[in-house]
Write a protein that holds these residues in place. Structure first.
Motif, mmCIF file in Angstrom:
data_model
loop_
_atom_site.group_PDB
_atom_site.id
_atom_site.type_symbol
_atom_site.label_atom_id
_atom_site.label_comp_id
_atom_site.label_asym_id
_atom_site.label_seq_id
_atom_site.Cartn_x
_atom_site.Cartn_y
_atom_site.Cartn_z
ATOM 1 N N ASN A 143 0.842 -1.207 0.000
ATOM 2 C CA ASN A 143 0.000 0.000 0.000
ATOM 3 C C ASN A 143 0.874 1.253 0.000
ATOM 4 O O ASN A 143 0.589 2.218 -0.715
ATOM 5 C CB ASN A 143 -0.909 0.028 1.227
ATOM 6 N N ARG A 146 2.083 1.821 -3.366
ATOM 7 C CA ARG A 146 1.011 2.203 -4.303
ATOM 8 C C ARG A 146 0.485 3.618 -4.057
ATOM 9 O O ARG A 146 0.049 4.295 -4.985
ATOM 10 C CB ARG A 146 -0.141 1.207 -4.203
ATOM 11 N N VAL A 153 0.232 10.027 -0.280
ATOM 12 C CA VAL A 153 -0.922 10.927 -0.439
ATOM 13 C C VAL A 153 -1.662 11.187 0.868
ATOM 14 O O VAL A 153 -2.352 12.193 1.014
ATOM 15 C CB VAL A 153 -1.908 10.374 -1.494
ATOM 16 N N GLY A 154 -1.532 10.262 1.832
ATOM 17 C CA GLY A 154 -2.222 10.430 3.113
ATOM 18 C C GLY A 154 -3.719 10.189 2.994
ATOM 19 O O GLY A 154 -4.265 9.998 1.898
ATOM 20 N N ILE A 155 -4.372 10.190 4.153
ATOM 21 C CA ILE A 155 -5.808 9.863 4.196
ATOM 22 C C ILE A 155 -6.499 10.882 5.105
ATOM 23 O O ILE A 155 -6.014 11.162 6.208
ATOM 24 C CB ILE A 155 -6.014 8.441 4.789
ATOM 25 N N TYR A 213 -13.737 -0.965 1.367
ATOM 26 C CA TYR A 213 -13.743 0.488 1.579
ATOM 27 C C TYR A 213 -12.495 1.089 0.953
ATOM 28 O O TYR A 213 -11.375 0.680 1.238
ATOM 29 C CB TYR A 213 -13.796 0.832 3.072
ATOM 30 N N ARG A 214 -12.705 2.047 0.080
ATOM 31 C CA ARG A 214 -11.573 2.712 -0.577
ATOM 32 C C ARG A 214 -11.741 4.213 -0.467
ATOM 33 O O ARG A 214 -12.861 4.726 -0.564
ATOM 34 C CB ARG A 214 -11.531 2.357 -2.071
ATOM 35 N N VAL A 215 -10.644 4.915 -0.279
ATOM 36 C CA VAL A 215 -10.711 6.374 -0.237
ATOM 37 C C VAL A 215 -10.779 6.882 -1.673
ATOM 38 O O VAL A 215 -11.618 7.697 -2.021
ATOM 39 C CB VAL A 215 -9.474 6.972 0.484
ATOM 40 N N SER A 253 -7.090 2.972 -6.376
ATOM 41 C CA SER A 253 -6.952 1.621 -5.820
ATOM 42 C C SER A 253 -7.011 0.580 -6.941
ATOM 43 O O SER A 253 -6.169 -0.305 -7.025
ATOM 44 C CB SER A 253 -8.068 1.378 -4.798
ATOM 45 N N GLY A 287 -5.562 -2.806 -6.602
ATOM 46 C CA GLY A 287 -6.134 -3.017 -5.256
ATOM 47 C C GLY A 287 -7.498 -3.695 -5.321
ATOM 48 O O GLY A 287 -8.229 -3.544 -6.288
ATOM 49 N N THR A 288 -7.807 -4.410 -4.242
ATOM 50 C CA THR A 288 -9.125 -5.071 -4.176
ATOM 51 C C THR A 288 -10.005 -4.416 -3.118
ATOM 52 O O THR A 288 -11.196 -4.713 -3.029
ATOM 53 C CB THR A 288 -8.954 -6.553 -3.783
ATOM 54 N N LEU A 343 -9.561 -5.018 -0.060
ATOM 55 C CA LEU A 343 -9.646 -6.006 1.031
ATOM 56 C C LEU A 343 -8.365 -6.063 1.865
ATOM 57 O O LEU A 343 -8.322 -6.714 2.904
ATOM 58 C CB LEU A 343 -9.907 -7.410 0.450
ATOM 59 N N SER A 397 -8.414 -4.968 5.526
ATOM 60 C CA SER A 397 -9.320 -5.866 6.241
ATOM 61 C C SER A 397 -8.587 -7.157 6.616
ATOM 62 O O SER A 397 -8.704 -7.658 7.740
ATOM 63 C CB SER A 397 -10.498 -6.149 5.310
ATOM 64 N N PHE A 442 1.258 3.157 9.458
ATOM 65 C CA PHE A 442 0.461 1.987 9.852
ATOM 66 C C PHE A 442 1.303 1.169 10.823
ATOM 67 O O PHE A 442 2.412 0.764 10.487
ATOM 68 C CB PHE A 442 0.099 1.122 8.630
HETATM 69 P P1 ADP Z 1 -6.852 -1.279 -1.587
HETATM 70 O O1 ADP Z 1 -6.731 -2.578 -2.241
HETATM 71 O O2 ADP Z 1 -7.870 -0.397 -2.192
HETATM 72 O O3 ADP Z 1 -5.547 -0.619 -1.373
HETATM 73 P P2 ADP Z 1 -6.850 -1.580 1.262
HETATM 74 O O4 ADP Z 1 -7.808 -2.243 2.168
HETATM 75 O O5 ADP Z 1 -5.446 -2.042 1.294
HETATM 76 O O6 ADP Z 1 -7.467 -1.635 -0.169
HETATM 77 O O7 ADP Z 1 -6.852 -0.052 1.635
HETATM 78 C C1 ADP Z 1 -8.054 0.628 1.773
HETATM 79 C C2 ADP Z 1 -7.910 2.064 1.356
HETATM 80 O O8 ADP Z 1 -7.056 2.734 2.271
HETATM 81 C C3 ADP Z 1 -7.260 2.241 0.029
HETATM 82 O O9 ADP Z 1 -8.202 2.208 -1.010
HETATM 83 C C4 ADP Z 1 -6.595 3.578 0.143
HETATM 84 O O10 ADP Z 1 -7.516 4.585 -0.213
HETATM 85 C C5 ADP Z 1 -6.290 3.715 1.612
HETATM 86 N N1 ADP Z 1 -4.866 3.431 1.895
HETATM 87 C C6 ADP Z 1 -4.336 2.286 2.328
HETATM 88 N N2 ADP Z 1 -3.002 2.421 2.548
HETATM 89 C C7 ADP Z 1 -2.702 3.705 2.253
HETATM 90 C C8 ADP Z 1 -1.492 4.471 2.273
HETATM 91 N N3 ADP Z 1 -0.330 3.941 2.655
HETATM 92 N N4 ADP Z 1 -1.579 5.757 1.933
HETATM 93 C C9 ADP Z 1 -2.726 6.308 1.545
HETATM 94 N N5 ADP Z 1 -3.905 5.647 1.503
HETATM 95 C C10 ADP Z 1 -3.900 4.359 1.851
#
Ligand code: ADP
Length: 453
Positions: A334, A337, A366-368, A381-383, A388, A393-394, A396, A399, A424
């Motif tokens: 992640n 990505r 990019v942060g959240i 759930y995706r931001v 993604s 990305g899936t 999942l 989770s 994280f």
């Molecule tokens: P995905 O397969 O979409 O990455 P994840 O469950 O791993 O699914 O993550 C869920 C969401 O959290 C992602 O869609 C993304 O928007 C956000 N995310 C996860 N890791 C990061 C990260 N390191 N930086 C920014 N956003 C993140």
């Protein structure tokens, strides 16, 4: 039957008395039949008097609470007193027994996890247990005999009760404490109603999650399938050049890969949910595991990021290796990505004050935004959905990470700031960590390695 003899004796005594009175009368009254009448009347009057007196004592006892014994009489009245006392005692015993049974039944209903309410024909509350009181905001003692429609403030419940159509249960949402109730009404007796209420908040939530899950999976699979069927149609109907054909095949391969990743993540989740907690005596070398995660991260980043990593922990973790690997690798993947080219990613380890430890994956990506943080570990759930999907990305990944770390007795902690990056952290409890028994081959330093651009 002894009272018959005493009665007979009394009759003989009355006859004797009558005879005596008759004899004495004949001296005083010259007319024979008048003398006989007087003597018979005297005997009968005496018997009536004696009976009346004894009956009065028995009736007096019956008027009381019959706690003491009946009057100590002989003969007919003694027998009657004894029989009545027995009937009274039997009745008292039966009443007491029934009272006990009713009490036991009410105690059992009281202990029921469901609400039970009894209404009369006019919808007055006859009885309700504590749970029903809680569900409908009633006081089981104070509100007895009150009309329920005056007390319960849920309009849907009131109209359901008044409509009298009870074939389907009523689902009451947003009741006290935001609970969802399933209410079943069963009419019985002469217009009476039994109201059962069950708190279905949890099952409704689980059902909602199941529906969402099926809808999400279907949606995730349908998209690549649509793309694939489009390509198949194109290949079947249009004459393609060799380079076009190869390009289409690459795109088809990508969509197939996407479905494979999704199915594999789904299977991982199902497996995690269905298997017991990992044993605490299967030890995995943490340094080796982190090194593998790092090498996969490097391959994925392909030199686009600067990776920093602590390599020397000299620890072993009681864990399922594949699970722990997939959790940490998911976080690093992640980070790669969601961090633009040239950004920094740090994989570190530290011991915590309680003897446990913490793996931390930090990036300058990019942060959240804060509002998304609590929902990140929800399935699908995706931001940023398109980012993604574009990066394979899936939805999942986190989770899976959360499930894995919970199974190992730890936590997933997330800190992030839009535009600045994310952190994280995976915590592990002290009981799942131990120092490596064999001494390290190389000196511990350097603790940090810089790899990448
Ligand atoms: P995905 O397969 O979409 O990455 P994840 O469950 O791993 O699914 O993550 C869920 C969401 O959290 C992602 O869609 C993304 O928007 C956000 N995310 C996860 N890791 C990061 C990260 N390191 N930086 C920014 N956003 C993140």
């Amino acid at each position: 039957m002894t009272w018959i003899f005493s009665r007979a004796l009394l009759a003989v005594a009355a006859i004797a008395l009558g005879g005596l009175v008759g004899y004495l009368d004949s001296e005083l009254i010259p007319v024979g039949w008048v003398a006989s009448l007087v003597s018979v009347s005297a005997a009968v009057a005496l018997m009536i008097l004696v009976d009346g007196f004894r009956a009065r004592r028995l009736i007096h006892w019956l008027h009381g609470d019959q706690e003491d014994s009946p009057p100590n009489e002989f003969g007919l009245w003694g027998e009657l007193g004894y029989r009545i006392e027995r009937a009274v005692r039997d009745r008292d015993r039966t009443i007491q027994q029934e009272r006990n049974e009713l009490l036991q039944m009410l105690t059992a209903i009281e202990a029921s996890p469901n609400g039970v309410l009894m209404l009369d024909a006019e919808d007055h509350i006859r009885w309700c247990n504590r749970v029903a009181g809680d569900h409908f905001s009633l006081n089981p003692e104070r509100d007895r005999q009150q009309r329920i429609t005056n007390l319960v403030r849920y309009p849907a419940f009131v109209s359901y009760l008044q409509a009298g159509q009870f074939a389907a249960p009523l689902i009451l949402t947003n009741t006290r404490g935001k609970a969802t109730l399933s209410v079943v009404v069963s009419p019985y007796g002469n217009g009476m109603k039994l109201v059962l209420s069950v708190d279905v908040t949890e099952s409704e939530r689980a059902e909602g999650m199941r529906r969402d899950f099926v809808a999400n999976v279907s949606h995730e699979i349908r998209t690549p399938l649509t793309v694939l069927s489009g390509f198949i149609e194109t290949m079947g109907s249009l004459p393609l050049t060799e380079s076009e054909r190869r390009r289409v095949l690459v795109l088809m391969g990508q969509q197939t890969q996407r479905m494979q990743t999704l199915v594999s993540d789904l299977l991982t989740l199902a497996q995690l949910e269905g298997s017991p907690r990992p044993a605490s005596d299967r030890w995995v070398k943490l340094d080796g595991l982190l090194a593998r995660v790092l090498s996969d991260g490097l391959a994925l980043s392909a030199g686009r990021h600067q990776l920093e990593v602590f390599t020397q922990t000299h620890l072993e973790v009681a864990a399922v290796e594949t699970e722990l690997y997939s959790a940490i690798a998911n976080l690093v993947t992640n980070a790669v990505r969601y961090t633009p080219e040239g950004g920094q990613i740090q994989l570190s380890w530290r011991r915590t004050a309680d003897g446990g430890g913490e793996v931390c994956v930090a990036d300058t990506g990019v942060g959240i935004a804060r509002e998304h943080l609590p929902r990140l570990t929800e399935r699908f759930y995706r931001v940023d959905g398109s980012r993604s999907r574009d990066t394979g990305g899936t939805g999942l990944g986190l989770s899976i990470v959360k499930h894995v770390i919970h199974r190992h007795g730890g936590e997933l902690l997330i800190q992030s700031e839009p535009g600045k990056g994310s952190k994280f952290r995976l915590t592990l409890p002290a009981m799942r960590l131990r120092e490596l028994e064999e001494p390290p081959h190389a000196p511990a330093a350097p603790a940090i390695e810089h790899i990448g651009t």
